[in-house]
Structure formats: C-alpha cells, structure tokens
Design a protein around this motif. Sequence first.
Motif, short mmCIF file in Angstrom:
data_model
loop_
_atom_site.label_atom_id
_atom_site.label_comp_id
_atom_site.label_asym_id
_atom_site.label_seq_id
_atom_site.Cartn_x
_atom_site.Cartn_y
_atom_site.Cartn_z
N ALA A 150 37.44 48.33 28.13
CA ALA A 150 36.71 49.19 27.20
C ALA A 150 36.14 50.43 27.87
CB ALA A 150 35.59 48.39 26.52
N GLY A 151 36.96 51.09 28.68
CA GLY A 151 36.56 52.35 29.29
C GLY A 151 35.77 52.23 30.57
N LYS A 152 35.35 51.00 30.89
CA LYS A 152 34.53 50.82 32.09
C LYS A 152 35.31 50.18 33.21
CE LYS A 152 29.84 50.54 30.34
NZ LYS A 152 30.01 50.57 28.86
N LEU A 153 34.96 50.54 34.43
CA LEU A 153 35.55 49.89 35.58
C LEU A 153 34.86 48.54 35.78
CD1 LEU A 153 36.38 51.53 38.95
CD2 LEU A 153 35.12 49.39 38.93
N VAL A 154 35.65 47.46 35.79
CA VAL A 154 35.05 46.14 35.92
C VAL A 154 35.07 45.66 37.36
CG1 VAL A 154 35.11 43.76 35.11
CG2 VAL A 154 35.90 45.60 33.62
N GLN A 155 36.21 45.86 38.04
CA GLN A 155 36.27 45.46 39.44
C GLN A 155 37.30 46.31 40.16
OE1 GLN A 155 36.78 41.25 40.18
NE2 GLN A 155 36.44 41.48 42.38
N TYR A 156 37.03 46.57 41.43
CA TYR A 156 37.93 47.36 42.25
C TYR A 156 38.09 46.64 43.57
CZ TYR A 156 39.60 51.46 44.93
OH TYR A 156 40.32 52.34 45.69
N GLY A 157 39.28 46.16 43.86
CA GLY A 157 39.46 45.45 45.11
C GLY A 157 40.92 45.16 45.40
N THR A 158 41.17 44.56 46.55
CA THR A 158 42.54 44.18 46.89
C THR A 158 42.95 43.01 46.01
OG1 THR A 158 41.83 42.59 48.53
CG2 THR A 158 42.16 44.84 49.30
N PRO A 159 44.25 42.77 45.89
CA PRO A 159 44.70 41.62 45.09
C PRO A 159 44.04 40.33 45.54
CG PRO A 159 46.57 43.01 45.64
CD PRO A 159 45.39 43.59 46.36
N LEU A 160 43.93 40.16 46.86
CA LEU A 160 43.33 38.94 47.38
C LEU A 160 41.87 38.82 46.95
CD1 LEU A 160 44.08 36.55 49.20
CD2 LEU A 160 43.08 37.81 51.11
N GLU A 161 41.15 39.93 47.02
CA GLU A 161 39.73 39.91 46.61
C GLU A 161 39.59 39.57 45.13
OE1 GLU A 161 38.06 43.20 49.83
OE2 GLU A 161 38.61 43.82 47.80
N LEU A 162 40.48 40.12 44.32
CA LEU A 162 40.40 39.85 42.89
C LEU A 162 40.62 38.37 42.59
CD1 LEU A 162 40.25 42.88 42.27
CD2 LEU A 162 41.96 42.51 40.52
N VAL A 163 41.56 37.77 43.32
CA VAL A 163 41.86 36.37 43.07
C VAL A 163 40.78 35.47 43.63
CG1 VAL A 163 43.44 34.50 43.67
CG2 VAL A 163 44.34 36.69 42.89
N THR A 164 40.29 35.81 44.83
CA THR A 164 39.32 34.91 45.46
C THR A 164 37.89 35.16 44.99
OG1 THR A 164 39.16 36.41 47.34
CG2 THR A 164 40.70 34.57 47.53
N GLN A 165 37.58 36.40 44.63
CA GLN A 165 36.21 36.68 44.19
C GLN A 165 36.19 37.46 42.90
OE1 GLN A 165 36.65 38.32 48.27
NE2 GLN A 165 34.55 38.85 47.76
N PRO A 166 36.68 36.88 41.83
CA PRO A 166 36.65 37.62 40.57
C PRO A 166 35.22 37.91 40.15
CG PRO A 166 37.26 35.35 40.18
CD PRO A 166 37.23 35.53 41.66
N GLU A 167 34.99 39.14 39.72
CA GLU A 167 33.65 39.59 39.36
C GLU A 167 33.06 38.79 38.21
OE1 GLU A 167 32.76 42.33 41.22
OE2 GLU A 167 30.70 42.24 40.47
N ASN A 168 33.89 38.49 37.22
CA ASN A 168 33.38 37.76 36.06
C ASN A 168 34.51 37.03 35.33
OD1 ASN A 168 34.80 39.73 34.71
ND2 ASN A 168 32.99 41.03 34.45
N GLU A 169 34.15 36.42 34.23
CA GLU A 169 35.14 35.61 33.50
C GLU A 169 36.27 36.44 32.95
OE1 GLU A 169 33.82 32.97 30.44
OE2 GLU A 169 32.47 31.95 31.86
#
Lengths: 349, 210
Positions: free
Chosen positions: A233-252
């Motif tokens: 919805a127009g907002k940046l939710v998370q910015y990271g490497t693929p590994l970071e996204l998988v291991t530390q997802p910001e939210n549900e």
Amino acid sequence: MSNEMISSTADTNILPVSESGEIVFERVSKSFTTNTNPAVDQVSVKIPAGDLVVLLGPSGCGKTTLLKMVNRLYEPDSGKIWMGGKEIHTLPVNELRRQIGYVIQQVGLFPHMTIQKNISIVPHLLGWEEKQIIDRLEMLMQLIGLPVSYLPRYPRQLSGGEQQRVGLARALAADPEILLMDEPFAAVDAINRERLQSELIDLHGKLNKTILFVTHDVEEAFRLATKIIVMRAGKLVQYGTPLELVTQPENEFIEDLLGSSNILRKLSLVNVNSILKARKNQSIFTGGSQPVERPGTVLHPEDDLRSVVSLLLCSGRDSLPVKDSENHLLGTVGYSDLREMLISNLPSE
Amino acid sequence: MNYLVNNFDVVAKLFLQHLQLTLAVIFFSLLIGIPLGLLLARVRWLRGPVMSVLGIIYTIPSLSFFVLLIPLFGLGTRPAIIALTAYAQLLLIRNWLVGLTTIEPAVLEAARGMGLNGWQRFWQIEFPLALPMLLAGIRLVALSSIGIGTIAAFINAGGLGVLLFQGVITANYDKIFTGALAVTVLSFAANYFIRYLEQRAEFRIYGKRI
Ligand SMILES: Nc1ncnc2c1ncn2[C@@H]1O[C@H](COP(=O)(O)OP(=O)(O)OP(=O)(O)O)[C@@H](O)[C@H]1O
Ligand SMILES: [Mg+2]
C-alpha cells in the motif's frame, strides 16, 4: 575483462550523471488524483551501486510508481531522489533518461525499425560515431546471446523472449550506470523466463550495473535479488537480503507473502550463495567441516537450499563443497548451516 | 469519342486544372489537418467538439457551400479550394487521429523513457507509425475532391466539371461522356497511386500481408 570493454566504449561520450550508480530515495511520496491513498508513501531507501535490488509486493502497491519516479516518467509530490550524489531534478530530463536503461514488460520495441536501429537509437542521440556504434552493437548482441544476423530483422520477426533480449540490449546500449526493469519477464513463458533470469544474473555479475527490478513474483525476486524491498500500500515494509527476509521477517505480512511458515518453502527461496555471503559478512554461519576431496556431489552457488537438503540426504554426508562454474572451491555448506538458518533472529544472538 | 479526339488539348488542359485543384486541396488540408490532429491526439476533451464541427461542415451541400463563399471570396478557384479543404478536414483528421491514438502505449512509453524529446518522438516514432492511416485519409480527400471538384466548375473554378456543365446545357452527350471518363481516370489513378504509398508505409511496420 568484459567489464572494462563494455564501459570503455562510452567513457568519452557520456558526461557521467554520477560517479556511481547509487540511488537514494528520501521520503518520496506520490498520489494520483483518482485515488485518496498515496500510491507511494514516504519511501526512504538507499540502493547501493552495483546491487540488483528487487521491488516486491502485491499488485497496486506502488512498485511501478516508485520506479518511474527515477527516470521522471512520474514526478514525486514530495521528497528527493538522488543518483550518485546528484538530485535527479537538477538535470535536464532527457539527459537523465538517456543515462538510465529502461525495460518494460511489453518491451515496446519500435515496430518500424530494425533491431539495429532499435538498439542504436540512444547512442545516436548521444552523438556516438558510426564505428563505435557498430562495435557496441556486436558486443551487445553477444551479451544477450543473439546472432549478429538478427540486426537487419524487424521486431515482428523475433519471438517474445528474443524481443525482450533486444529490449535489454537497447536499454544497455549507451552503457548506463542504472537499469530500471518493470516486470520484464512477466509476459514470457516459464521456460524462457528462467533462462532470461539466469542470463540477467550473469549479466549483472559481468556489468556491475545498479539494477532496480520490479516483480510481484516471489520466486523471481529471491532468485535475482541481492536485496529486496517489500512494499505494501505505497509503504516500504522491509528492506533486506533474501536471507534476512526469510530468517527475520518484519511482520506477518512478509511471512504470508513469502509463505515462510512452511520450512521447505523457506529453504526453496534461499540459495547457497546467500549462505556463503552471509557467512562472509557477518560470520554467523560456521559452515561444515572441510570435506575430504573425493569425487562426488558438488553444490553450485545458485542452488536453492531445498535441493541442498536432498543432495545432502542422497550423498549421506554432513556437508558438501560449493564450486563455481570454473570449478573453484567457494566453501562448504551443510546441515549445520540449514539448522542455523531455520532458527530465526540470528543477529540478535 | 469524337469530342475527345478533336479537342484533346482542351480536355488535357481541364484535366490538369482538375489535378491542380485536387493537389491544392490536399496541400492545404495537410497544412491545417496535421497540426490540428496532433492537438486532438494530445488534448482529449477537444476531440468531441472539434469532430462535431467538422461533421456539420461536411453535411453542407456542396453547391450551396460554393455559392455561399462567393460574396466572401468571389468566383474562381479560391472559394472552391476553401470549400473542398473544409470538407476534407473530417476525412483527414479522423484517419490521422486514429493513426496517432492507436500506437501501442508501450512504444511511446519506451520512447519517452529512453530520452527522446517531443520532436524526436514525433518524427521518429509517431509519424511513421501513423503514416498508413494518414495516407488513407489523404486518399479519401483526393477522391472526394476530384468528385465534388466537378461541381466547382459552376463557380468558374475550371476543371473537368466544365465539360459536364457545358455538355448538359448543349445536350452534347459526347462531351458529357468525355468529362465523366476523364474524371474516372483521374480518380482511379489517384486511388492506385496513394494506395501504393499506403502499402509501402504499412509494409515497413507490419511486414508482408497475406
Ligand atoms: N497513471 C496513473 N493514474 C492514476 N492512478 C495510478 C496511475 N498509475 C498508478 N496508479 C495507482 O497507483 C497505485 C499504485 O500503482 P502501481 O502501478 O505503482 O502499482 P504496482 O505495484 O506497479 O502494481 P502491479 O504489480 O499491478 O504493476 C494503484 O492504486 C494504481 O491504481
Ligand atoms: Mg506495475
């Protein structure tokens, strides 16, 4: 080697917009009059030069809008965009655009021009010499893997995949620092898409361009990206490497998007290279014991971790060597890596 | 046929006059129609009103249109060219506009994204891609001007209409037949020549048609 060859042709002609291809968004917002909610809402993000950054998110979340503000097809309502230390609005708009490669899903080749003319249009605008353009054309055709005999053909005489390759060559023609790609492979069939994806990874490795790549295909994003920007919805939710996204997802939302509650799915998104890189950067992963050098199963950097599991199981060993295409040993990856990866919140430990 | 054989130079002169009139109409139509069509392609809301006006002009009966212009422009070719050019706008602009607005948006977006300025986009992209439709419009203009142009003889504009009017007055069927034949030849020639140009322009874009 090829890297130098590619950039040297342009040096004398392009006034560099930026020393590097770094792109910085600073609280960028954009609304369309037809919508009450902003299409892009206060996005701040820094894209390092030479990275392949993927903009990922559901349809309508503002990926295209954000992308088009870089080459000023859209103007932001507020905020600033910097390219290698220069605010993009300080440059004449067409000069800016000629130094940014732009690739779109529908390709948009000019149907009344030959492939040669299509590709050489920006070099012509920049006043390159004929000889230089011819050399560049040959090099680009080789780069995208099409024979030089295609140059006198018209776009209608090419398949969809070939057309998209030409679109890429056209975008690279004047050797831009930055490449913007908006779902370039979405209209190509699955087999060709995978080929184009690996070619892009190859090309990115060779050319060291900053690439901003839009997709809503999660697999594609994880295959290509050095870093991923997830938008909603127009907002940046998370910015990271693929590994970071998988291991530390910001939210549900991120977990749902990646489907990362499923372990095998999680493994399938991350490749061996991510593990090696993460180990180098953060020395989190210790890796397995040094393998005894004997013929057997070998991992490649682009293998996903799901296939690593099956290879490990098949080989009956705790870890396997990783080798690149030239057969150099890059390291080893084993069960211990997978175990560590699956335990979340690693850096906080 | 006797009339044609005995008065070949007269017929040839009127034929050339008619051709000149038609070429003048095409020239002035393009002078007005190309920029006006471009404007309509860019400014969407203008399309409805402008096309309605052109449609209304097109429905004015030709003889009365010519006669109405006499107080303003006198007799001769001038009112004829003005009236025919006014008629031509509907045919020309409708086609030109279709040509301009049916260009694939992705093609124009790519051109903009690559840094072609407005002028370069027009000459290198829009004009060649809309050219077949423009030529189709020119063909219609030529054919209608050749046809309606015969009536212009009534206001002293010359052309092949002269043969028709004089033939009717003097009940000289040979003369009428010669005039009609010459008009037909001119129409066919114009049609095939412009159609040939159209096909060449199409070929560049679409390749061989089956
Ligand atoms: N030219 C426009 N005029 C009006 N509204 C627009 C325009 N372009 C985009 N929008 C709106 O802005 C929002 C973001 O659109 P955008 O095209 O950036 O989404 P996206 O993330 O690229 O989606 P997709 O994956 O479907 O391409 C949407 O709500 C869309 O309706
Ligand atoms: Mg989009």
